[in-house]
Design an enzyme around this catalytic site. Structure first.
Site: not given
Length: 302
Positions: A177, A245
């Site tokens: 990811k 983030k």
């Protein structure tokens, strides 16, 4: 590990813009579902479709055979899973946690080790595809953990995603990811630059985008986010806050690994600038707004 007969009882904690459509797809597929989250409006929408509401993460862990989490960041994941009245407190031996939040691979490995002490299995299974993929059950799901656990829950994952890949051991899904987020961030930046370049040069960026869609520059980002930039529509599918983030996770890992990722650093700087403008809750395609400011031009003519 004893096999649990299907249909499994599924818990879902975190009913946000990704969690809600995933839950609706699980209910539609006929699974027994218990949900819990802070967004009561979303929780009640899922309950109206046939799910049960849990009073706490612990209750969800007690009731379910398989528990999904979809939460904003590492501290919230650790709180909801491990702290008092958390999911882990209620889970029984042989049950499975599927952690779909994007968190550090180090956090994923630490959680898996803690859960294994009680005989609970875990998969890190972060998602790509945004709210559109969640609604249409076409998400890409990148999975880390034990292969036999992956095979056991694959029929469930297939009800919420389409491109489901077992990547490797614990943390591998999160590494995949993170790599995905590097590519998406840099592609958003490239599309933004191209459209600003076209506009500043006096050519219609919408027509330039259409031309590029038929060539080697074609991509999902150009298709969807390029259109967002042209329309000036930054209603969040994937918030800039969360993509920023994710790149902070990549940056931290890069330091640990001793590697240099200049493109990632540039994209992170652009989202930091967006943060300074108080616009992190816009879609991640809003990165273009920083570049527009720096170039004294706007892609959107409205």
């Amino acid at each position: 590990m004893a096999q649990i007969e299907t249909p499994k009882r599924i818990g879902f904690v975190g009913i946000g813009h990704m969690g809600k459509p995933m839950c609706l797809n699980l209910v539609k597929a006929g699974f027994l579902l218990m949900v819990q989250g802070r967004n009561q409006k979303n929780v009640q929408e899922v309950v109206l479709q046939g799910a049960k509401e849990g009073s706490s993460p612990k209750e969800v862990g007690e009731w379910a055979d398989v528990v999904f989490t979809s939460l904003p960041d590492d501290p919230v994941v650790e709180e909801i899973v491990l702290e008092k009245n958390g999911i882990f407190e209620g889970m029984k031996r042989g049950s499975i946690l599927i952690e779909t939040s994007t968190i550090s691979p180090f956090t994923a490995r630490r959680l898996a080790a803690t859960l294994s002490e009680k005989g609970v299995e875990m998969l890190d299974a972060p998602l790509s595809g945004g709210d559109v993929g969640a609604r249409e059950a076409t998400l890409s799901i990148m999975v880390g953990g034990k292969p036999e656990v992956f095979e056991e829950v694959l029929p469930i994952l297939q009800k919420v995603g389409r491109n489901i890949t077992y990547v490797g051991s614990h943390g591998a899904g999160q590494v995949a990811k993170a790599a995905n987020q590097i590519v998406v961030a840099l592609t958003i930046e490239a599309v933004a630059e191209a459209l600003i370049f076209a506009k500043k040069a006096g050519v219609d960026p919408a027509k330039v985008r259409k031309a590029m869609m038929g060539g080697f520059a074609q991509s999902r980002v150009l298709e969807l986010h390029g259109q967002r930039m042209i329309e000036g529509n930054f209603e969040p599918g994937g918030k800039s806050r969360f993509h920023r983030k994710d790149l902070l996770i990549v940056s931290s890992m890069a330091k640990e690994l001793g590697i240099y990722l200049p493109g990632t650093s540039m994209a992170l700087d652009l989202w930091n600038a967006l943060a300074a403008q108080g616009e992190l809750d816009l879609d991640h395609s809003a990165m273009v707004r920083v570049l527009e400011l720096m170039s004294n031009t706007r892609v959107c003519s409205r």
